[in-house]
Design an enzyme around this catalytic site. Structure first.
Site, PDB file in Angstrom:
ATOM      1  CG  HIS A   1      30.436  52.839  35.483  1.00  0.00           C
ATOM      2  ND1 HIS A   1      30.533  54.173  35.160  1.00  0.00           N
ATOM      3  CD2 HIS A   1      30.271  52.805  36.838  1.00  0.00           C
ATOM      4  CE1 HIS A   1      30.426  54.904  36.255  1.00  0.00           C
ATOM      5  NE2 HIS A   1      30.260  54.106  37.283  1.00  0.00           N
TER       6      HIS A   1
ATOM      7  CG  ASP B   1      30.240  58.006  33.345  1.00  0.00           C
ATOM      8  OD1 ASP B   1      30.639  58.172  32.190  1.00  0.00           O
ATOM      9  OD2 ASP B   1      29.944  56.896  33.806  1.00  0.00           O
TER      10      ASP B   1
ATOM     11  CG  HIS C   1      29.019  57.817  28.426  1.00  0.00           C
ATOM     12  ND1 HIS C   1      30.373  57.650  28.624  1.00  0.00           N
ATOM     13  CD2 HIS C   1      28.838  57.943  27.090  1.00  0.00           C
ATOM     14  CE1 HIS C   1      30.986  57.667  27.442  1.00  0.00           C
ATOM     15  NE2 HIS C   1      30.085  57.849  26.500  1.00  0.00           N
TER      16      HIS C   1
ATOM     17  CG  ASP D   1      26.931  54.837  32.827  1.00  0.00           C
ATOM     18  OD1 ASP D   1      27.106  54.805  31.599  1.00  0.00           O
ATOM     19  OD2 ASP D   1      27.864  54.952  33.638  1.00  0.00           O
TER      20      ASP D   1
ATOM     21  CG  HIS E   1      29.538  49.905  30.002  1.00  0.00           C
ATOM     22  ND1 HIS E   1      30.813  50.313  29.652  1.00  0.00           N
ATOM     23  CD2 HIS E   1      28.790  50.060  28.883  1.00  0.00           C
ATOM     24  CE1 HIS E   1      30.826  50.709  28.398  1.00  0.00           C
ATOM     25  NE2 HIS E   1      29.611  50.557  27.907  1.00  0.00           N
TER      26      HIS E   1
ATOM     27  CG  ASP F   1      33.547  55.981  33.198  1.00  0.00           C
ATOM     28  OD1 ASP F   1      34.575  56.027  32.483  1.00  0.00           O
ATOM     29  OD2 ASP F   1      32.558  55.291  32.895  1.00  0.00           O
TER      30      ASP F   1
ATOM     31  CG  ASP G   1      33.757  57.963  30.181  1.00  0.00           C
ATOM     32  OD1 ASP G   1      33.340  58.586  31.165  1.00  0.00           O
ATOM     33  OD2 ASP G   1      33.074  57.085  29.602  1.00  0.00           O
TER      34      ASP G   1
ATOM     35  CD  GLU H   1      33.666  51.360  31.550  1.00  0.00           C
ATOM     36  OE1 GLU H   1      34.422  50.831  30.707  1.00  0.00           O
ATOM     37  OE2 GLU H   1      32.487  50.998  31.738  1.00  0.00           O
TER      38      GLU H   1
END
Length: 308
Positions: A96, A123, A125, A127, A140, A227, A229, A272
């Site tokens: 990312h 995402d 997360h 970030d 990332h 992403d 995830d 990712e």
């Protein structure tokens, strides 16, 4: 429409090797054929060539800062070239950290075209860490911080080249893992965050519709940063930062279908993807299918029915 594919084999921004194989996995999964089958004109621009690391560049608290800086430079320049050719680019990663280059190019492109940039960050997360708050040093996890103009990361592009993305234009969707200091930064900067509890309680359609309502397709450039995830790891295990409880298969496809219906999407990151961690390619195939949904694939033809 015209769709441009650009591979970005970057893995310097994370801590698990393998994302450099992501673009090849998406091509093997048939992303171009799926989009071509929908009637789009697909042009593959190949991969961004790995640059030499920027010498003498150190940012305290950041791993591989010189390498990430060099990648950000070449990704930004190549992405800007692809954007200038017209159509909708799909940036295939790669970790990312590549969004530091792609979204900075999109932001600059929008400023030139006098369009309003809207970033949807799908995402687990946020970030939004900085060199001072990151628990890992992996860059990332700092992409959005850089894109909003974080001073400690300003050296990744030359002065004046970054057109900072306004915090009001950033919407993180699907959060379920945030670092403690990062949470405070999100609050301080007023970043809009929709976590998985909100999705569970309200449903993706209601929340996404509220985000998109009122945006003008004539003025808005929607950049989607997807992403792996974001999706539940039982469906897409090919990621080094798995977090249980992600989006389901239908939720992910519904989001893509609604984004297509909005007519707002101007560019896409797919990031990712780590084929080394995949199971017989199922993550790559799912991501290619999600891209197809974003560009118009549906189960049924949903044209308005004639009434008598």
């Amino acid at each position: 429409m015209d769709i441009s594919l650009l591979g970005i084999p970057l893995e310097a921004g994370n801590g698990v090797a393998g994302t450099l194989m992501g673009p090849a996995a998406l091509r093997t999964a048939g992303i171009a054929a799926m989009l071509d089958g929908l009637g789009h004109r697909v042009r593959d621009f190949g991969d961004v060539a790995p640059p030499l690391p920027a010498q003498g560049i150190r940012i305290a608290g950041c791993r591989n800062a010189g390498e990430v800086k060099a990648w950000t430079r070449v990704i930004h320049d190549r992405s800007l070239e692809v954007l200038g050719q017209g159509g909708v680019p799909i940036f295939m990663g790669g970790d990312h950290a590549l969004s530091m280059g792609t979204v900075s190019a999109v932001s600059r492109h929008c400023a030139r075209a006098e369009r309003d940039l809207f970033v949807l960050w799908l995402d687990a997360h946020a970030d939004f860490n900085t060199p001072a708050t990151t628990p890992t040093g992996n860059m990332h996890g700092m992409s959005l911080a850089f894109l909003t103009g974080e001073p400690s990361l300003a050296g990744l592009l030359e002065p004046g080249e970054l057109v900072p993305v306004p915090t009001r234009a950033i919407h993180i969707f699907g959060l379920r893992s945030i670092d403690i200091e990062e949470r405070a930064r999100l609050d301080d900067h007023g970043i809009d965050c929709i976590d998985m509890r909100a999705i569970d309680e309200n449903g993706v359609s209601n929340l996404l519709r509220a985000l998109l309502t009122g945006l003008d397709p004539e003025r808005t450039h929607l950049h989607v940063s997807l992403d792996v995830d974001f999706i539940d790891p039982s469906l897409a295990p090919a990621v080094g930062t798995t977090v249980p409880g992600g989006a389901t298969y239908r939720e992910a496809h519904l989001i893509m279908e609604m984004l297509h219906d909005s007519g707002l999407v101007g560019s896409l990151d797919i990031v990712e993807l780590n084929p080394f961690l995949d199971e017989r390619g199922k993550s790559a195939r799912l991501l290619a299918e999600l891209a197809a949904s974003l560009f118009g694939r549906t189960v049924l033809d949903r044209r308005a029915r004639q009434t008598t």
